[in-house]
Design a protein around this motif. Structure first.
Motif, PDB file in Angstrom:
ATOM      1  N   LYS A 261       1.147  -0.931  -0.303  1.00  0.00           N
ATOM      2  CA  LYS A 261      -0.237  -0.178  -0.172  1.00  0.00           C
ATOM      3  C   LYS A 261       1.040   1.193   0.218  1.00  0.00           C
ATOM      4  O   LYS A 261       1.648   1.507   0.696  1.00  0.00           O
ATOM      5  CB  LYS A 261      -0.595  -0.038   1.329  1.00  0.00           C
TER       6      LYS A 261
ATOM      7  N   LEU B 251       0.320   5.373   1.280  1.00  0.00           N
ATOM      8  CA  LEU B 251      -0.131   6.075   1.602  1.00  0.00           C
ATOM      9  C   LEU B 251       0.436   7.821   0.224  1.00  0.00           C
ATOM     10  O   LEU B 251       1.959   7.907   0.688  1.00  0.00           O
ATOM     11  CB  LEU B 251       0.115   6.285   3.180  1.00  0.00           C
TER      12      LEU B 251
ATOM     13  N   ILE C  86      -2.146   6.063  -9.336  1.00  0.00           N
ATOM     14  CA  ILE C  86      -2.609   5.576  -8.934  1.00  0.00           C
ATOM     15  C   ILE C  86      -2.739   4.576 -10.062  1.00  0.00           C
ATOM     16  O   ILE C  86      -3.024   2.973  -9.486  1.00  0.00           O
ATOM     17  CB  ILE C  86      -3.925   5.950  -8.182  1.00  0.00           C
TER      18      ILE C  86
ATOM     19  N   GLN D  60      -2.384   1.001  -9.291  1.00  0.00           N
ATOM     20  CA  GLN D  60      -3.669  -0.256  -9.281  1.00  0.00           C
ATOM     21  C   GLN D  60      -3.622  -2.228 -10.314  1.00  0.00           C
ATOM     22  O   GLN D  60      -4.112  -2.407 -10.579  1.00  0.00           O
ATOM     23  CB  GLN D  60      -5.045   0.252  -9.005  1.00  0.00           C
TER      24      GLN D  60
ATOM     25  N   GLY E 185      -2.322  -1.080  -3.202  1.00  0.00           N
ATOM     26  CA  GLY E 185      -3.041   0.279  -3.254  1.00  0.00           C
ATOM     27  C   GLY E 185      -2.943   0.829  -2.496  1.00  0.00           C
ATOM     28  O   GLY E 185      -1.563   1.401  -2.386  1.00  0.00           O
ATOM     29  N   THR E 186      -3.799   2.431  -2.468  1.00  0.00           N
ATOM     30  CA  THR E 186      -3.584   3.531  -2.632  1.00  0.00           C
ATOM     31  C   THR E 186      -4.616   4.536  -1.408  1.00  0.00           C
ATOM     32  O   THR E 186      -5.623   3.287  -1.477  1.00  0.00           O
ATOM     33  CB  THR E 186      -3.282   4.850  -3.918  1.00  0.00           C
ATOM     34  N   GLU E 187      -4.175   5.082  -1.001  1.00  0.00           N
ATOM     35  CA  GLU E 187      -4.801   6.304  -0.044  1.00  0.00           C
ATOM     36  C   GLU E 187      -4.278   7.221  -0.290  1.00  0.00           C
ATOM     37  O   GLU E 187      -2.936   7.570   0.100  1.00  0.00           O
ATOM     38  CB  GLU E 187      -5.131   5.624   1.390  1.00  0.00           C
TER      39      GLU E 187
ATOM     40  N   ILE F 238      -4.943  11.004   1.125  1.00  0.00           N
ATOM     41  CA  ILE F 238      -5.213  12.554   2.424  1.00  0.00           C
ATOM     42  C   ILE F 238      -5.299  13.905   1.143  1.00  0.00           C
ATOM     43  O   ILE F 238      -4.410  14.668   0.675  1.00  0.00           O
ATOM     44  CB  ILE F 238      -4.034  12.002   3.221  1.00  0.00           C
TER      45      ILE F 238
ATOM     46  N   LYS G 109      -2.105   6.170  10.359  1.00  0.00           N
ATOM     47  CA  LYS G 109      -1.603   4.953   8.732  1.00  0.00           C
ATOM     48  C   LYS G 109      -0.539   4.714   8.418  1.00  0.00           C
ATOM     49  O   LYS G 109       0.176   3.835   7.536  1.00  0.00           O
ATOM     50  CB  LYS G 109      -2.697   6.071   8.011  1.00  0.00           C
TER      51      LYS G 109
ATOM     52  N   ALA H 164       1.661   1.626   5.804  1.00  0.00           N
ATOM     53  CA  ALA H 164       2.405   1.437   4.443  1.00  0.00           C
ATOM     54  C   ALA H 164       3.648   1.050   3.955  1.00  0.00           C
ATOM     55  O   ALA H 164       4.514   1.180   4.649  1.00  0.00           O
ATOM     56  CB  ALA H 164       2.478   3.488   4.674  1.00  0.00           C
TER      57      ALA H 164
END
Length: 218
Positions: A2, A4, A24, A28, A33-35, A37, A72, A76
């Motif tokens: 992941k 972040l 992103i 993918q 995975g990505t998130e 903020i 988080k 990551a």
């Protein structure tokens, strides 16, 4: 795995986000995975250097996402800090956000949530100032034992608006290559852990102040 991401723009769908979206999509496609903020336009307080975080590992200031980001960050595998360019430097909001996040996590000068994880800075601008902005963001990686991810050009995309960023073909190519390089780095670290290669042990920090009392001074 992941990654972040922090979008330091006040516009959640502006040029900065368009640069991140290019990364992103590639993450993918490769199962990462990505998130994101989104700092947006809300006020973010600056670090007070009150040192109360040294006890708790948390920032005592208001609930503006800094402590949630630190939590988080432990889970990551890599980080991307992206910013628009204001007067040849990053936005004030991402400076305040990262100052507090890194300072609060610097227990005994060891950044447990960030160390040995690849980091990449991304800057966008209408024309110039991006390299100075990137230089400022890269300082966070250098102090926290984070390998810095690069690309086939400096990590930047140009455009005043998101639809203009699409025209910067080389900039978007740079974002895709940056994502590709981060994936390779994270996989190498993961392979190293599986092979039993330990991370280096950080020695206890020595803190030296450059200004000292001189009783013989006139």
């Amino acid at each position: 795995m992941k990654v972040l991401m922090v979008n330091g723009s006040s516009h959640p769908h502006g040029t900065t986000m368009r640069a991140l979206e290019e990364m992103i999509a590639f993450f993918q496609e490769n199962g990462v995975g990505t998130e994101v903020i989104q700092l947006g336009g809300r006020p973010i307080a600056d670090c007070l250097q009150c040192n109360k975080c040294a006890v708790s590992g948390k920032c005592i200031l208001g609930d503006d996402g800094v402590n949630a980001f630190i939590d988080k960050a432990y889970g990551a595998d890599g980080f991307v800090f992206a910013t628009p360019t204001y007067f040849a430097h990053p936005s004030g909001r991402i400076f305040s956000f990262l100052d507090r996040a890194f300072y609060a996590n610097a227990v005994d000068e060891v950044y447990d949530a960030f160390k040995f994880k690849p980091g990449a800075a991304v800057a966008v601008a209408r024309r110039a100032g991006t390299t100075a902005a990137l230089d400022a963001l890269n300082k966070y990686f250098g102090i926290a034992q984070m390998p810095v991810a690069g690309s086939t050009y400096w990590n930047m995309v140009h455009g005043l608006h998101a639809d203009e960023a699409v025209q910067d073909e080389e900039g978007l190519q740079t974002m895709r290559n940056l994502a590709r390089n981060m994936i390779w780095m994270m996989r190498c670290f993961e392979a190293g852990k599986k092979a039993g290669v330990p991370y280096p042990e950080t020695s206890a920090p020595l803190v030296t102040n450059f200004v000292k009392r001189d009783d013989n001074a006139r």
